[in-house]
Design an enzyme around this catalytic site. Sequence first.
Site, PDB file in Angstrom:
ATOM      1  N   GLY A  18       0.800  -1.215   0.000  1.00  0.00           N
ATOM      2  CA  GLY A  18       0.000   0.000   0.000  1.00  0.00           C
ATOM      3  C   GLY A  18       0.837   1.270   0.000  1.00  0.00           C
ATOM      4  O   GLY A  18       0.515   2.247  -0.683  1.00  0.00           O
ATOM      5  N   THR A  19       1.919   1.251   0.756  1.00  0.00           N
ATOM      6  CA  THR A  19       2.753   2.460   0.862  1.00  0.00           C
ATOM      7  C   THR A  19       3.341   2.825  -0.494  1.00  0.00           C
ATOM      8  O   THR A  19       3.256   3.979  -0.937  1.00  0.00           O
ATOM      9  CB  THR A  19       3.885   2.227   1.893  1.00  0.00           C
ATOM     10  N   ASN A  45      -8.378   3.459   8.313  1.00  0.00           N
ATOM     11  CA  ASN A  45      -7.775   2.362   9.083  1.00  0.00           C
ATOM     12  C   ASN A  45      -8.061   2.465  10.571  1.00  0.00           C
ATOM     13  O   ASN A  45      -8.119   1.455  11.261  1.00  0.00           O
ATOM     14  CB  ASN A  45      -6.266   2.328   8.838  1.00  0.00           C
ATOM     15  N   GLN A  49      -7.767  -0.630   3.210  1.00  0.00           N
ATOM     16  CA  GLN A  49      -8.596  -1.196   4.289  1.00  0.00           C
ATOM     17  C   GLN A  49      -9.952  -1.687   3.788  1.00  0.00           C
ATOM     18  O   GLN A  49     -10.619  -2.448   4.480  1.00  0.00           O
ATOM     19  CB  GLN A  49      -8.811  -0.151   5.395  1.00  0.00           C
ATOM     20  N   CYS A  93       2.342   6.096  15.637  1.00  0.00           N
ATOM     21  CA  CYS A  93       3.096   4.851  15.756  1.00  0.00           C
ATOM     22  C   CYS A  93       4.605   5.022  15.703  1.00  0.00           C
ATOM     23  O   CYS A  93       5.254   5.133  16.730  1.00  0.00           O
ATOM     24  CB  CYS A  93       2.627   3.839  14.729  1.00  0.00           C
TER      25      CYS A  93
END
Length: 383
Positions: free
Chosen positions: A70-71, A147, A175, A320
């Site tokens: 995804g990134t 997400n 997602q 995060c």
Amino acid sequence: VNGVYLDHNATTPMDERVREAMQPWSGRAANASSMHAQGRAAREAVELARSRVAAALDASPDEVVFTSGGTESNNLALKGLVSGATSALAISMVEHAAVRGPAFQLRDAGHPLIELPVDAAGRVDAAALHEVLERSPVLVSIMWANNETGVIQDIPSIVAACRKAGVPLHTDAVQAVGKVPVSFRTSGVQLMSVSAHKLYGPQGVGALVVDRALSLAPLQEGGGQERGLRGGTEPVAAIVGFGMAAAIADEELAARAAHAQALRDRLERGLSQLPQVTILGSEAQRLPNTTQFVVDGIEGEALLHGLDRAGYAVSSGSACASGSKAPSHVLTAMGMAADAARGVVRASVGQGNTDADIDGLLEALQRILQPGAGITGGAVGGW
Ligand SMILES: Cc1ncc(COP(=O)(O)O)c(C=O)c1O
């Protein structure tokens, strides 16, 4: 590691059928660009996977570009279209870091960036979008589903507005795919990011679906693989796994969604009995598997660690990778005060979860929230 895994939006366990499909390709000399028999077999496997991913997303196989996940797909979409253009890039304020990162990088290199606000339920403000579209941005990027909260954006209205203005739309559907129906063709979006490890496939592989009418520049030059959009020898085993995971997700979508929703509703019924708990985004349409809730006066992180000790893996609302205790940009964009946003916990259920898992989580939560239970903070969890 034992315990109950309730963090499927972070990553999912690999489906046994996916593992079996990958097994013959693991460790094999298989370069899909080689002309000998082994190479041709690898090419056939990659193209079968491409057609499976395309079928699951209701796209054409030649629109599917395999990436590392995804990134990379988000970076390719944004930088591939925006670099060199002069008009603005518009993204929503609730995007994942994998969209915010490249968008901020483009901004720092001098490219105009507009951030679209959301309402209290996390939905993009339609009036703000219309206003931005009048300025003819080069690209709009709005995720299909969030997400953290699971909130689903009104993609049909967003597409209609972008089409009318003649502006291409990228959607991060990482997602959404495998949890709700996603059709590239019917949706009318021009660019869509997908990741295999969120749908019981392997980590490190994904795709960007690219409308054939768009001209995109690659992030890296190389051997011209993936129609020149993603140079590098294709990871055959991972791609084969992605193809199998996508096919299964497509076939089992309705059953998976029903299973997840029943568990999520059970959890939310239980949570609504706890006076300190508020469920977020519930006024909006949401993914069937995701609950994000805030507990009054308690750090989400402390709760996460308490639940972890009790054997339940959930996620907190803290930022995060940086290890900072900054509140989530998604929640502050929804108008939540920074302090309240620190009390956030996300549970995301999946295929392996049962009623007993949910009842156990609720019991553990009740125990932890009892006065005098003395929960303490610790390291930060990932999204
Ligand atoms: C909405 C969203 N976009 C992108 C990503 C990144 O995907 P990947 O881990 O495949 O790079 C994630 C994963 O956390 C995500 O939730």
